[in-house]
Scaffold this motif. Structure first.
Motif, PDB file in Angstrom:
ATOM      1  N   LEU A 200       0.814  -1.207   0.000  1.00  0.00           N
ATOM      2  CA  LEU A 200       0.000   0.000   0.000  1.00  0.00           C
ATOM      3  C   LEU A 200       0.846   1.255   0.000  1.00  0.00           C
ATOM      4  O   LEU A 200       0.435   2.279  -0.541  1.00  0.00           O
ATOM      5  CB  LEU A 200      -0.934   0.000   1.215  1.00  0.00           C
ATOM      6  N   GLY A 201       2.017   1.188   0.624  1.00  0.00           N
ATOM      7  CA  GLY A 201       2.895   2.357   0.640  1.00  0.00           C
ATOM      8  C   GLY A 201       3.320   2.748  -0.760  1.00  0.00           C
ATOM      9  O   GLY A 201       3.291   3.926  -1.128  1.00  0.00           O
ATOM     10  N   LEU A 202       3.692   1.750  -1.552  1.00  0.00           N
ATOM     11  CA  LEU A 202       4.131   2.033  -2.923  1.00  0.00           C
ATOM     12  C   LEU A 202       2.960   2.517  -3.775  1.00  0.00           C
ATOM     13  O   LEU A 202       3.103   3.453  -4.565  1.00  0.00           O
ATOM     14  CB  LEU A 202       4.756   0.776  -3.531  1.00  0.00           C
ATOM     15  N   ILE A 203       1.793   1.896  -3.622  1.00  0.00           N
ATOM     16  CA  ILE A 203       0.619   2.329  -4.382  1.00  0.00           C
ATOM     17  C   ILE A 203       0.236   3.756  -4.006  1.00  0.00           C
ATOM     18  O   ILE A 203      -0.060   4.586  -4.871  1.00  0.00           O
ATOM     19  CB  ILE A 203      -0.577   1.383  -4.135  1.00  0.00           C
ATOM     20  N   ALA A 204       0.252   4.044  -2.699  1.00  0.00           N
ATOM     21  CA  ALA A 204      -0.093   5.392  -2.241  1.00  0.00           C
ATOM     22  C   ALA A 204       0.887   6.422  -2.786  1.00  0.00           C
ATOM     23  O   ALA A 204       0.484   7.517  -3.197  1.00  0.00           O
ATOM     24  CB  ALA A 204      -0.117   5.437  -0.712  1.00  0.00           C
ATOM     25  N   LEU A 205       2.169   6.071  -2.797  1.00  0.00           N
ATOM     26  CA  LEU A 205       3.179   6.981  -3.329  1.00  0.00           C
ATOM     27  C   LEU A 205       2.967   7.208  -4.821  1.00  0.00           C
ATOM     28  O   LEU A 205       3.007   8.357  -5.298  1.00  0.00           O
ATOM     29  CB  LEU A 205       4.576   6.419  -3.072  1.00  0.00           C
ATOM     30  N   LEU A 206       2.739   6.131  -5.565  1.00  0.00           N
ATOM     31  CA  LEU A 206       2.509   6.257  -7.010  1.00  0.00           C
ATOM     32  C   LEU A 206       1.241   7.056  -7.293  1.00  0.00           C
ATOM     33  O   LEU A 206       1.224   7.902  -8.205  1.00  0.00           O
ATOM     34  CB  LEU A 206       2.411   4.868  -7.644  1.00  0.00           C
ATOM     35  N   LEU A 207       0.187   6.806  -6.521  1.00  0.00           N
ATOM     36  CA  LEU A 207      -1.057   7.539  -6.726  1.00  0.00           C
ATOM     37  C   LEU A 207      -0.850   9.026  -6.473  1.00  0.00           C
ATOM     38  O   LEU A 207      -1.354   9.872  -7.230  1.00  0.00           O
ATOM     39  CB  LEU A 207      -2.149   7.009  -5.804  1.00  0.00           C
ATOM     40  N   SER A 208      -0.104   9.355  -5.433  1.00  0.00           N
ATOM     41  CA  SER A 208       0.169  10.757  -5.118  1.00  0.00           C
ATOM     42  C   SER A 208       0.965  11.428  -6.232  1.00  0.00           C
ATOM     43  O   SER A 208       0.617  12.527  -6.691  1.00  0.00           O
ATOM     44  CB  SER A 208       0.930  10.854  -3.793  1.00  0.00           C
ATOM     45  N   ILE A 209       2.027  10.756  -6.681  1.00  0.00           N
ATOM     46  CA  ILE A 209       2.875  11.331  -7.735  1.00  0.00           C
ATOM     47  C   ILE A 209       2.091  11.475  -9.037  1.00  0.00           C
ATOM     48  O   ILE A 209       2.159  12.515  -9.717  1.00  0.00           O
ATOM     49  CB  ILE A 209       4.124  10.456  -7.948  1.00  0.00           C
ATOM     50  N   GLY A 237      -4.137  16.366  -6.649  1.00  0.00           N
ATOM     51  CA  GLY A 237      -3.060  15.554  -6.085  1.00  0.00           C
ATOM     52  C   GLY A 237      -3.165  15.306  -4.604  1.00  0.00           C
ATOM     53  O   GLY A 237      -2.456  14.451  -4.061  1.00  0.00           O
ATOM     54  N   ILE A 238      -4.022  16.043  -3.896  1.00  0.00           N
ATOM     55  CA  ILE A 238      -4.141  15.880  -2.446  1.00  0.00           C
ATOM     56  C   ILE A 238      -5.570  15.443  -2.133  1.00  0.00           C
ATOM     57  O   ILE A 238      -6.482  16.264  -2.037  1.00  0.00           O
ATOM     58  CB  ILE A 238      -3.790  17.187  -1.709  1.00  0.00           C
ATOM     59  N   HIS A 239      -5.756  14.146  -1.993  1.00  0.00           N
ATOM     60  CA  HIS A 239      -7.087  13.601  -1.729  1.00  0.00           C
ATOM     61  C   HIS A 239      -7.428  13.729  -0.244  1.00  0.00           C
ATOM     62  O   HIS A 239      -6.550  13.754   0.616  1.00  0.00           O
ATOM     63  CB  HIS A 239      -7.153  12.140  -2.155  1.00  0.00           C
ATOM     64  N   ASN A 240      -8.707  13.779   0.038  1.00  0.00           N
ATOM     65  CA  ASN A 240      -9.181  13.960   1.406  1.00  0.00           C
ATOM     66  C   ASN A 240      -9.177  12.618   2.141  1.00  0.00           C
ATOM     67  O   ASN A 240     -10.171  11.899   2.166  1.00  0.00           O
ATOM     68  CB  ASN A 240     -10.591  14.560   1.398  1.00  0.00           C
ATOM     69  N   ALA A 241      -8.026  12.299   2.753  1.00  0.00           N
ATOM     70  CA  ALA A 241      -7.885  11.035   3.462  1.00  0.00           C
ATOM     71  C   ALA A 241      -8.842  10.950   4.645  1.00  0.00           C
ATOM     72  O   ALA A 241      -9.343   9.871   4.973  1.00  0.00           O
ATOM     73  CB  ALA A 241      -6.439  10.865   3.932  1.00  0.00           C
ATOM     74  N   ILE A 266      -0.350   9.855   5.258  1.00  0.00           N
ATOM     75  CA  ILE A 266       1.005  10.095   5.756  1.00  0.00           C
ATOM     76  C   ILE A 266       1.973  10.328   4.606  1.00  0.00           C
ATOM     77  O   ILE A 266       2.779  11.260   4.619  1.00  0.00           O
ATOM     78  CB  ILE A 266       1.464   8.901   6.614  1.00  0.00           C
ATOM     79  N   ILE A 267       1.892   9.467   3.599  1.00  0.00           N
ATOM     80  CA  ILE A 267       2.884   9.483   2.517  1.00  0.00           C
ATOM     81  C   ILE A 267       2.739  10.682   1.601  1.00  0.00           C
ATOM     82  O   ILE A 267       3.728  11.238   1.121  1.00  0.00           O
ATOM     83  CB  ILE A 267       2.781   8.168   1.712  1.00  0.00           C
ATOM     84  N   MET A 268       1.500  11.136   1.358  1.00  0.00           N
ATOM     85  CA  MET A 268       1.268  12.147   0.316  1.00  0.00           C
ATOM     86  C   MET A 268       1.924  13.484   0.632  1.00  0.00           C
ATOM     87  O   MET A 268       2.165  14.291  -0.267  1.00  0.00           O
ATOM     88  CB  MET A 268      -0.233  12.329   0.069  1.00  0.00           C
ATOM     89  N   PHE A 269       2.216  13.750   1.921  1.00  0.00           N
ATOM     90  CA  PHE A 269       2.820  15.038   2.254  1.00  0.00           C
ATOM     91  C   PHE A 269       4.215  15.194   1.653  1.00  0.00           C
ATOM     92  O   PHE A 269       4.643  16.312   1.367  1.00  0.00           O
ATOM     93  CB  PHE A 269       2.888  15.213   3.775  1.00  0.00           C
ATOM     94  N   PHE A 270       4.930  14.090   1.442  1.00  0.00           N
ATOM     95  CA  PHE A 270       6.288  14.180   0.916  1.00  0.00           C
ATOM     96  C   PHE A 270       6.306  14.595  -0.556  1.00  0.00           C
ATOM     97  O   PHE A 270       6.950  15.591  -0.913  1.00  0.00           O
ATOM     98  CB  PHE A 270       7.021  12.857   1.151  1.00  0.00           C
ATOM     99  N   ALA A 275       6.633  18.814  -4.738  1.00  0.00           N
ATOM    100  CA  ALA A 275       5.977  19.446  -5.887  1.00  0.00           C
ATOM    101  C   ALA A 275       5.763  20.935  -5.640  1.00  0.00           C
ATOM    102  O   ALA A 275       5.968  21.758  -6.548  1.00  0.00           O
ATOM    103  CB  ALA A 275       4.644  18.757  -6.165  1.00  0.00           C
ATOM    104  N   ALA A 276       5.369  21.290  -4.432  1.00  0.00           N
ATOM    105  CA  ALA A 276       5.143  22.703  -4.110  1.00  0.00           C
ATOM    106  C   ALA A 276       6.431  23.502  -4.227  1.00  0.00           C
ATOM    107  O   ALA A 276       6.441  24.611  -4.775  1.00  0.00           O
ATOM    108  CB  ALA A 276       4.562  22.840  -2.699  1.00  0.00           C
ATOM    109  N   VAL A 277       7.529  22.951  -3.723  1.00  0.00           N
ATOM    110  CA  VAL A 277       8.828  23.639  -3.813  1.00  0.00           C
ATOM    111  C   VAL A 277       9.257  23.786  -5.271  1.00  0.00           C
ATOM    112  O   VAL A 277       9.683  24.868  -5.704  1.00  0.00           O
ATOM    113  CB  VAL A 277       9.898  22.865  -3.017  1.00  0.00           C
TER     114      VAL A 277
END
Length: 291
Positions: A200-209, A237-241, A266-270, A275-277
């Protein structure tokens, strides 16, 4: 933390978050879409059509099944998170467009989320299809999401001064609620969290990116203004968890479905911060149009 605490706390917490959102919205926010219809239309198509399709592909690719698969689809069906406006501001995006998209997405999600989740349950939990969103559940989603927003907007219309004063404290409380809900969901299903953090960590990271990338580059392909594309990227890009977790637990009654939202939260903040920077630096090198 037991499930009984979830049942009581989550609906109240979610109602507070959605009420706070309502305090920031006015009918002008919905009408504002007429000022930039192309930007809003492209963003909404990405949010409602493109991302669920991509998320479904990730779920199938990584072999997720059952409640975890439904939880991922529930997450991607959720509208933009409460942090989207903040990240958009930091990245130099058009925050007014963020407000407009948040307003529209919040209303549309009341109707699209039950559809996505019902289809996901039928596809990934066929033996438990009876737990799907029946009409009563659909009404419950509407009540827990749309009604507090409407009340917040009504309060803002009646007491604009008080609503303006409460915007900042309610936003702070909403962010705190997001954090607490993520922590609580992780604790409640700690074993499931640990067992699935690798997949799930990898999927969440890929979904965020992918969400951030699609939210920015697709509008740019349609010649949308860079600041509006940034707003779109953050909104998409920022879903309502928080919403995904609350619906999973308090409406669907399945804490396992909340795990994808907790991990994503947790993961999406990174990637969102990176991206914001990056986009903020890009904005400094791009001549700004006259407004």
């Amino acid at each position: 933390m037991g499930s009984s605490i979830f049942v009581v706390f989550l609906p109240l917490a979610l109602a507070l978050v959605m009420f706070g959102l309502g305090l920031t919205l006015a009918f002008d926010d919905f009408a504002r879409v007429l000022r930039y219809p192309k930007a809003a239309l492209v963003a909404l198509i990405c949010q409602m059509v493109v991302l669920p399709t991509i998320c479904l592909a990730l779920v199938v690719l990584f072999g997720l099944e059952g409640a975890l698969a439904v939880g991922m689809m529930l997450l991607v069906a959720s509208p933009g998170g409460t942090s989207a406006n903040l990240f958009s501001h930091l990245a130099g995006g058009d925050v007014a467009l963020n407000i407009t998209l948040t307003a529209i997405n919040s209303v549309l999600a009341v109707f699209t989320m039950p559809i996505v989740v019902t289809l996901a349950i039928a596809g990934f939990m066929d033996e438990d299809a009876s737990v799907g969103l029946q009409p009563a559940k659909f009404v419950q989603v509407v009540a827990i999401v749309l009604v507090p927003v409407a009340v917040g907007m009504w309060v803002r219309r009646l007491l604009p001064g008080w609503a303006e004063q409460m915007r900042k404290p309610v936003k702070v409380v909403s962010i705190a609620v997001l954090f607490l809900v993520i922590v609580a969901a992780s604790i409640a299903e700690f074993d499931t969290f640990i067992d699935n953090i690798d997949r799930l960590g990898l999927i969440a990271l890929l979904l965020s990116i992918l969400s951030l990338s699609i939210g920015y580059f697709v509008p740019r392909l349609f010649a949308v203004d860079p600041r509006q594309a940034i707003a779109s990227a953050m909104e998409i890009g920022i879903h309502n968890a928080t919403l995904a977790i609350a619906v999973a637990v308090s409406v669907l009654g399945d804490e396992t479905m909340a795990i994808p939202g907790a991990i994503y939260g947790i993961i999406m903040f990174f990637p969102a911060t990176l991206a914001a920077v990056f986009l903020a630096r890009q904005q400094k090198t791009v001549p700004q149009p006259s407004r």
